[in-house]
Scaffold this motif. Sequence first.
Motif, mmCIF file in Angstrom:
data_model
loop_
_atom_site.group_PDB
_atom_site.id
_atom_site.type_symbol
_atom_site.label_atom_id
_atom_site.label_comp_id
_atom_site.label_asym_id
_atom_site.label_seq_id
_atom_site.Cartn_x
_atom_site.Cartn_y
_atom_site.Cartn_z
ATOM 1 N N LEU A 1 0.832 -1.206 0.000
ATOM 2 C CA LEU A 1 0.000 0.000 0.000
ATOM 3 C C LEU A 1 0.867 1.256 0.000
ATOM 4 O O LEU A 1 0.540 2.245 -0.654
ATOM 5 C CB LEU A 1 -0.917 0.001 1.228
ATOM 6 C CG LEU A 1 -1.861 1.196 1.356
ATOM 7 C CD1 LEU A 1 -2.950 1.140 0.281
ATOM 8 C CD2 LEU A 1 -2.501 1.229 2.736
ATOM 9 N N MET A 2 1.990 1.203 0.707
ATOM 10 C CA MET A 2 2.907 2.348 0.715
ATOM 11 C C MET A 2 3.407 2.630 -0.700
ATOM 12 O O MET A 2 3.561 3.780 -1.092
ATOM 13 C CB MET A 2 4.082 2.081 1.655
ATOM 14 C CG MET A 2 3.702 2.090 3.122
ATOM 15 S SD MET A 2 5.033 1.497 4.188
ATOM 16 C CE MET A 2 6.153 2.905 4.177
ATOM 17 N N ALA A 3 3.651 1.583 -1.461
ATOM 18 C CA ALA A 3 4.167 1.736 -2.824
ATOM 19 C C ALA A 3 3.068 2.082 -3.828
ATOM 20 O O ALA A 3 3.320 2.727 -4.843
ATOM 21 C CB ALA A 3 4.879 0.453 -3.259
ATOM 22 N N HIS A 4 1.836 1.644 -3.528
ATOM 23 C CA HIS A 4 0.716 1.837 -4.456
ATOM 24 C C HIS A 4 -0.502 2.340 -3.687
ATOM 25 O O HIS A 4 -1.389 1.552 -3.353
ATOM 26 C CB HIS A 4 0.389 0.532 -5.179
ATOM 27 C CG HIS A 4 1.561 -0.068 -5.880
ATOM 28 N ND1 HIS A 4 2.058 0.437 -7.050
ATOM 29 C CD2 HIS A 4 2.372 -1.110 -5.542
ATOM 30 C CE1 HIS A 4 3.117 -0.275 -7.421
ATOM 31 N NE2 HIS A 4 3.328 -1.210 -6.512
ATOM 32 N N PRO A 5 -0.569 3.661 -3.421
ATOM 33 C CA PRO A 5 -1.695 4.226 -2.673
ATOM 34 C C PRO A 5 -3.029 3.986 -3.373
ATOM 35 O O PRO A 5 -3.076 3.838 -4.595
ATOM 36 C CB PRO A 5 -1.389 5.719 -2.621
ATOM 37 C CG PRO A 5 0.044 5.849 -2.966
ATOM 38 C CD PRO A 5 0.400 4.671 -3.815
ATOM 39 N N GLU A 6 -4.081 3.942 -2.582
ATOM 40 C CA GLU A 6 -5.446 3.799 -3.095
ATOM 41 C C GLU A 6 -6.150 5.147 -2.932
ATOM 42 O O GLU A 6 -6.755 5.409 -1.894
ATOM 43 C CB GLU A 6 -6.187 2.719 -2.304
ATOM 44 C CG GLU A 6 -5.686 1.311 -2.517
ATOM 45 C CD GLU A 6 -6.012 0.785 -3.898
ATOM 46 O OE1 GLU A 6 -6.979 1.274 -4.526
ATOM 47 O OE2 GLU A 6 -5.307 -0.118 -4.354
ATOM 48 N N PRO A 7 -6.097 6.016 -3.948
ATOM 49 C CA PRO A 7 -6.685 7.350 -3.808
ATOM 50 C C PRO A 7 -8.208 7.327 -3.654
ATOM 51 O O PRO A 7 -8.795 8.308 -3.232
ATOM 52 C CB PRO A 7 -6.261 8.082 -5.079
ATOM 53 C CG PRO A 7 -5.799 7.039 -6.021
ATOM 54 C CD PRO A 7 -5.430 5.828 -5.222
ATOM 55 N N ASP A 8 -8.859 6.193 -3.961
ATOM 56 C CA ASP A 8 -10.313 6.112 -3.832
ATOM 57 C C ASP A 8 -10.766 5.980 -2.385
ATOM 58 O O ASP A 8 -11.945 6.160 -2.087
ATOM 59 C CB ASP A 8 -10.863 4.924 -4.640
ATOM 60 C CG ASP A 8 -10.678 5.124 -6.133
ATOM 61 O OD1 ASP A 8 -10.516 6.294 -6.556
ATOM 62 O OD2 ASP A 8 -10.697 4.125 -6.865
ATOM 63 N N SER A 9 -9.851 5.629 -1.479
ATOM 64 C CA SER A 9 -10.245 5.509 -0.068
ATOM 65 C C SER A 9 -9.244 6.246 0.826
ATOM 66 O O SER A 9 -8.563 5.639 1.635
ATOM 67 C CB SER A 9 -10.351 4.036 0.330
ATOM 68 O OG SER A 9 -9.113 3.384 0.160
ATOM 69 N N PRO A 10 -9.187 7.584 0.659
ATOM 70 C CA PRO A 10 -8.199 8.330 1.435
ATOM 71 C C PRO A 10 -8.625 8.558 2.880
ATOM 72 O O PRO A 10 -9.794 8.753 3.167
ATOM 73 C CB PRO A 10 -8.113 9.663 0.684
ATOM 74 C CG PRO A 10 -9.475 9.845 0.120
ATOM 75 C CD PRO A 10 -9.954 8.445 -0.238
ATOM 76 N N LEU A 11 -7.654 8.515 3.769
ATOM 77 C CA LEU A 11 -7.849 8.942 5.155
ATOM 78 C C LEU A 11 -7.213 10.312 5.344
ATOM 79 O O LEU A 11 -7.556 11.039 6.237
ATOM 80 C CB LEU A 11 -7.185 7.954 6.117
ATOM 81 C CG LEU A 11 -8.043 6.797 6.602
ATOM 82 C CD1 LEU A 11 -7.236 5.849 7.438
ATOM 83 C CD2 LEU A 11 -9.227 7.292 7.379
ATOM 84 N N ASN A 12 -6.246 10.608 4.473
ATOM 85 C CA ASN A 12 -5.550 11.880 4.524
ATOM 86 C C ASN A 12 -5.877 12.622 3.226
ATOM 87 O O ASN A 12 -5.205 12.457 2.230
ATOM 88 C CB ASN A 12 -4.039 11.638 4.663
ATOM 89 C CG ASN A 12 -3.262 12.928 4.781
ATOM 90 O OD1 ASN A 12 -3.812 14.004 4.666
ATOM 91 N ND2 ASN A 12 -1.961 12.794 5.008
ATOM 92 N N CYS A 13 -6.930 13.406 3.259
ATOM 93 C CA CYS A 13 -7.405 14.071 2.037
ATOM 94 C C CYS A 13 -6.441 15.118 1.509
ATOM 95 O O CYS A 13 -6.523 15.523 0.357
ATOM 96 C CB CYS A 13 -8.772 14.704 2.292
ATOM 97 S SG CYS A 13 -10.023 13.487 2.677
ATOM 98 N N ASP A 14 -5.498 15.567 2.350
ATOM 99 C CA ASP A 14 -4.529 16.572 1.922
ATOM 100 C C ASP A 14 -3.368 15.961 1.145
ATOM 101 O O ASP A 14 -2.553 16.668 0.600
ATOM 102 C CB ASP A 14 -3.958 17.313 3.142
ATOM 103 C CG ASP A 14 -5.034 18.108 3.850
ATOM 104 O OD1 ASP A 14 -6.001 18.518 3.195
ATOM 105 O OD2 ASP A 14 -4.901 18.279 5.075
ATOM 106 N N SER A 15 -3.303 14.637 1.151
ATOM 107 C CA SER A 15 -2.166 13.976 0.539
ATOM 108 C C SER A 15 -2.548 13.351 -0.790
ATOM 109 O O SER A 15 -3.377 12.470 -0.848
ATOM 110 C CB SER A 15 -1.646 12.881 1.487
ATOM 111 O OG SER A 15 -0.749 12.056 0.807
#
Length: 132
Positions: free
Chosen positions: A114-128
């Motif tokens: 997950l660190m290498a391939h973020p899942e932008p569809d389920s963000p917890l940190n919307c600023d990132s």
Amino acid sequence: MQASRARLFKEYKEVQREKSADPDIQLVCDDSNIFKWNALIKGPSETPFEGGVFQLAFSVPEQYPLQPPQVRFLTKIFHPNVHFKTGEICLDILKNAWSPAWTLQSVCRAIIALMAHPEPDSPLNCDSDPPY
């Protein structure tokens, strides 16, 4: 609860036996509580996390492996799927896609992925936004 203890002791023995098999993960059980674990994971190569070592805290429920462990980053990390303040991780296998086939070691591998391939569809940190 006996079944979860037996499973965790089995995983503990496996981790001890295979310490050198996965150099990116160091999983350690709390000496006084089999339901508390810590892990050190290496940041995946070719990502902004490369070269870093990140600490995770595991809180394993008494219903394990029927329920997933709660895992959070103790090391601050700026990542779309990690809450910056709490370290909570948004990962499907820690929520609705959990299976008793997963182990604490395989959860660590999934977090590295997950660190290498973020899942932008389920963000917890919307600023990132993913930096790559």
